[in-house]
Design an enzyme around this catalytic site. Structure first.
Site, PDB file in Angstrom:
ATOM      1  N   LYS A  22      46.923  32.854  47.238  1.00  0.00           N
ATOM      2  CA  LYS A  22      45.897  33.069  46.210  1.00  0.00           C
ATOM      3  C   LYS A  22      46.345  34.152  45.227  1.00  0.00           C
ATOM      4  CE  LYS A  22      42.238  35.851  47.080  1.00  0.00           C
ATOM      5  NZ  LYS A  22      42.019  36.887  46.059  1.00  0.00           N
ATOM      6  N   ASN A  23      46.824  35.275  45.775  1.00  0.00           N
ATOM      7  CA  ASN A  23      47.126  36.416  44.909  1.00  0.00           C
ATOM      8  C   ASN A  23      48.399  36.222  44.091  1.00  0.00           C
ATOM      9  OD1 ASN A  23      44.825  37.634  45.748  1.00  0.00           O
ATOM     10  ND2 ASN A  23      45.815  39.205  47.000  1.00  0.00           N
ATOM     11  N   CYS A 126      33.228  46.982  43.083  1.00  0.00           N
ATOM     12  CA  CYS A 126      33.080  45.882  44.035  1.00  0.00           C
ATOM     13  C   CYS A 126      32.912  46.490  45.403  1.00  0.00           C
ATOM     14  CB  CYS A 126      34.247  44.914  43.965  1.00  0.00           C
ATOM     15  SG  CYS A 126      35.730  45.554  44.691  1.00  0.00           S
ATOM     16  N   ARG A 131      37.431  50.625  42.044  1.00  0.00           N
ATOM     17  CA  ARG A 131      38.484  49.779  41.456  1.00  0.00           C
ATOM     18  C   ARG A 131      38.523  49.800  39.927  1.00  0.00           C
ATOM     19  NH1 ARG A 131      39.045  44.316  44.913  1.00  0.00           N
ATOM     20  NH2 ARG A 131      41.147  44.379  44.089  1.00  0.00           N
ATOM     21  N   ASP A 315      45.077  44.190  52.736  1.00  0.00           N
ATOM     22  CA  ASP A 315      44.373  42.916  52.903  1.00  0.00           C
ATOM     23  C   ASP A 315      44.452  42.378  54.335  1.00  0.00           C
ATOM     24  OD1 ASP A 315      43.563  42.965  50.308  1.00  0.00           O
ATOM     25  OD2 ASP A 315      44.963  41.441  49.583  1.00  0.00           O
ATOM     26  N   ARG A 407      36.454  32.027  48.966  1.00  0.00           N
ATOM     27  CA  ARG A 407      37.214  32.551  47.820  1.00  0.00           C
ATOM     28  C   ARG A 407      38.703  32.585  48.147  1.00  0.00           C
ATOM     29  NH1 ARG A 407      35.948  38.167  46.112  1.00  0.00           N
ATOM     30  NH2 ARG A 407      37.738  37.586  44.879  1.00  0.00           N
TER      31      ARG A 407
HETATM   32  C1  UD1 Z   1      45.515  43.329  44.402  1.00  0.00           C
HETATM   33  C2  UD1 Z   1      45.091  42.171  45.271  1.00  0.00           C
HETATM   34  C3  UD1 Z   1      44.187  42.649  46.384  1.00  0.00           C
HETATM   35  C4  UD1 Z   1      44.874  43.765  47.169  1.00  0.00           C
HETATM   36  C5  UD1 Z   1      45.362  44.869  46.238  1.00  0.00           C
HETATM   37  C6  UD1 Z   1      46.187  45.932  46.942  1.00  0.00           C
HETATM   38  C7  UD1 Z   1      45.073  40.311  43.735  1.00  0.00           C
HETATM   39  C8  UD1 Z   1      44.287  39.307  42.992  1.00  0.00           C
HETATM   40  N1  UD1 Z   1      44.395  41.216  44.449  1.00  0.00           N
HETATM   41  O1  UD1 Z   1      44.339  43.874  43.818  1.00  0.00           O
HETATM   42  O2  UD1 Z   1      43.894  41.552  47.248  1.00  0.00           O
HETATM   43  O3  UD1 Z   1      43.970  44.331  48.103  1.00  0.00           O
HETATM   44  O4  UD1 Z   1      46.188  44.305  45.198  1.00  0.00           O
HETATM   45  O5  UD1 Z   1      47.293  45.347  47.566  1.00  0.00           O
HETATM   46  O6  UD1 Z   1      46.290  40.267  43.729  1.00  0.00           O
HETATM   47  N2  UD1 Z   1      43.694  51.407  40.687  1.00  0.00           N
HETATM   48  C9  UD1 Z   1      43.334  52.382  39.786  1.00  0.00           C
HETATM   49  N3  UD1 Z   1      43.379  52.063  38.446  1.00  0.00           N
HETATM   50  C10 UD1 Z   1      43.777  50.836  38.004  1.00  0.00           C
HETATM   51  C11 UD1 Z   1      44.154  49.855  38.940  1.00  0.00           C
HETATM   52  C12 UD1 Z   1      44.103  50.176  40.289  1.00  0.00           C
HETATM   53  O7  UD1 Z   1      42.983  53.499  40.161  1.00  0.00           O
HETATM   54  O8  UD1 Z   1      43.809  50.622  36.783  1.00  0.00           O
HETATM   55  C13 UD1 Z   1      43.641  51.719  42.132  1.00  0.00           C
HETATM   56  C14 UD1 Z   1      42.670  50.816  42.905  1.00  0.00           C
HETATM   57  O9  UD1 Z   1      41.338  51.271  42.829  1.00  0.00           O
HETATM   58  C15 UD1 Z   1      43.244  50.881  44.293  1.00  0.00           C
HETATM   59  C16 UD1 Z   1      44.762  50.987  44.041  1.00  0.00           C
HETATM   60  O10 UD1 Z   1      44.898  51.431  42.694  1.00  0.00           O
HETATM   61  O11 UD1 Z   1      42.817  52.057  44.941  1.00  0.00           O
HETATM   62  C17 UD1 Z   1      45.525  49.680  44.197  1.00  0.00           C
HETATM   63  O12 UD1 Z   1      44.878  48.670  43.463  1.00  0.00           O
HETATM   64  P1  UD1 Z   1      45.675  47.439  42.836  1.00  0.00           P
HETATM   65  O13 UD1 Z   1      47.022  47.366  43.449  1.00  0.00           O
HETATM   66  O14 UD1 Z   1      45.574  47.496  41.364  1.00  0.00           O
HETATM   67  O15 UD1 Z   1      44.790  46.223  43.362  1.00  0.00           O
HETATM   68  P2  UD1 Z   1      44.457  44.879  42.589  1.00  0.00           P
HETATM   69  O16 UD1 Z   1      45.589  44.486  41.724  1.00  0.00           O
HETATM   70  O17 UD1 Z   1      43.096  44.989  42.007  1.00  0.00           O
END
Ligand code: UD1
Length: 428
Positions: A22-23, A126, A131, A315, A407
């Site tokens: 999915k990701n 969420c 996030r 995850d 999902r």
């Molecule tokens: C993706 C995955 C999700 C997984 C996560 C971490 C998808 C669709 N989802 O989510 O399943 O749990 O990676 O492996 O691929 N953060 C910030 N600012 C930002 C972006 C992120 O502070 O602009 C923080 C987040 O709150 C979190 C950390 O960085 O604490 C990692 O998040 P991130 O790697 O960005 O997760 P996603 O890409 O949302």
């Protein structure tokens, strides 16, 4: 709303097909926005999140065709999707779709790079934490975008196009790395992304971008160097197998004292997870078609700390916790990625688990039995952790809010039932 009913206590034995990730599929689908040529993806999983993204891409003007009638002995559904963004007719990603799925924010980079503008709803919080998307925004600004927040929307523009730069991420983010990889693909000149995410799904996206004509060095490392192109060509790309689904079913074999072959799984994507499961007492071995997992001796409490790849994935934290509730001895499970990712704990405790939370760590003391109960969870991985607990519990577990599972897990009840689980979906 559908529910899942499980009667626990049966060891799982058999073969489970692993779907495309999915990701990986979600960012790959948004990459179609970068080119007016068709992007064909194979090994597509059938999931609610994929449908949501299809809706979003369609309203941007992307033509979407499902092709074929299935290419796996395990499934009759089409696994091949052709996305053609000949003309982008709308650069707004509306709140109604973005709030259903945070990954919708991945349209921001491609829309901005291709059209010079994008309006994308802020995803909001969420269940697993606040996030934010500040890393995505800050990095796109470094490539020359003007970005404002207006009425709950990220309003971005780059009328003269984006220009490559050196971007140092202050924190590892999968989504920000993916958004920037795509934006940089159409930016002028060279972009260097430092402290980039190295997750296999990021690698899959980078490989697909290369096939579309982008030059990228450092794939699989934390420094990616991208030479932007004016336009990209057509390509066909096979989506990497889902390592989180693989890990989840490996743990299902562990918690039920089962023996499963995970067909299509790739063990090289799960080295830290399999190392942990081996330490806990499972045998994990490559087979001609995937990976075989079975319990060979006792099952021991094993500590885990979540980390960016190649560390143990967040995850799989909830699933590992479910498995550890039945281990001999104790396990300390520490979550370092998301600040609120222990919502499964009270539900597992209602099933008889012994868990104490200290800040970002949970101390799980193994218990001899879990007992079935009505449970529910507010996110995808927490939901599946309750399925795992239900498979090992005495009596009946009724899982509510199954839409979270749908999902991200394809036909979970069918895949488990085929291996001997007593599990069924109760439709309302
Ligand atoms: C993706 C995955 C999700 C997984 C996560 C971490 C998808 C669709 N989802 O989510 O399943 O749990 O990676 O492996 O691929 N953060 C910030 N600012 C930002 C972006 C992120 O502070 O602009 C923080 C987040 O709150 C979190 C950390 O960085 O604490 C990692 O998040 P991130 O790697 O960005 O997760 P996603 O890409 O949302």
């Amino acid at each position: 709303m559908d529910r899942i009913r499980i009667v626990g206590g049966r060891p799982l034995k058999g073969r489970i097909p692993i779907s495309g990730a999915k990701n990986a599929a979600l960012p790959l689908m948004t990459a179609a926005l970068l080119t007016d040529q068709p992007l064909t993806l194979t090994n597509l999983p059938h999931l609610r999140d994929i449908q949501t993204l299809c809706q979003l891409l369609a309203q941007h003007g992307v033509d979407i065709q499902f092709d074929g009638t299935g290419n796996s002995a395990f499934s009759t559904q089409a696994r091949r999707i052709v996305l053609t963004a000949k003309d982008i007719t709308n650069t707004t990603a509306p709140y109604d779709l973005v709030r259903k799925m945070r990954a919708s924010v991945l349209v921001l980079g491609p829309l901005l790079a291709r059209c010079g503008e994008a309006r994308v709803s802020l995803p909001g919080g969420c269940a697993i934490g606040t996030r934010p998307v500040d890393l995505h925004i800050g990095a796109l600004e470094q490539l020359g975008a003007h970005i404002a927040i207006d009425g709950g929307y990220i309003v971005a523009s780059a009328p003269g196009g984006l220009t490559g730069d050196r971007v140092v991420f202050p924190k590892v983010s999968v989504g920000a790395t993916e958004n920037l990889l795509m934006a940089a693909s159409l930016a002028k000149g060279e972009t260097v992304l430092v402290n980039a995410a190295r997750e296999p799904e990021v690698v899959d996206l980078a490989n697909c971008l290369v096939a579309l004509g982008v030059e990228i060095a450092g794939i699989g490392t934390d420094t990616l160097t991208i030479q932007g192109r004016q336009s990209l060509r057509a390509t066909e790309h096979e989506i990497v197998p889902d390592r989180i689904e693989t890990g989840t079913y490996a743990m299902a074999a562990g918690i039920t004292d089962g023996d499963l072959e995970l067909v299509g799984a790739r063990s090289d994507l799960l080295e830290s997870v399999f190392k942990t499961l081996r330490r806990a007492g499972l045998e994990v071995a490559d087979t001609a078609q995937g990976v075989r997992v079975r319990r060979i001796n006792g099952f021991h409490g094993t500590d885990v700390m979540t980390e960016p790849f190649p560390g143990f994935p967040t995850d799989l934290q909830a699933q590992m916790m479910a498995v550890m509730t039945r281990a001999s001895g104790a396990a300390m499970i520490t979550e370092t990625i998301f600040e609120n990712r222990f919502m499964h704990v009270p539900e597992l405790m209602r099933m008889g688990a012994d868990i104490t939370i200290h800040g970002a760590s949970a101390l799980v003391r193994g218990v001899p039995t879990l007992t079935g109960a009505p449970v529910m969870a507010t996110d995808l991985r927490a939901s599946v952790s309750l399925v795992l607990a239900g498979l090992a519990a005495e009596g009946e577990t009724l899982l509510n809010r199954v839409y979270h599972l749908d999902r991200g897990y394809e036909r979970v009840e069918e895949k488990l039932a085929a291996c001997g689980a007593e599990i069924e979906r109760l439709r309302d």
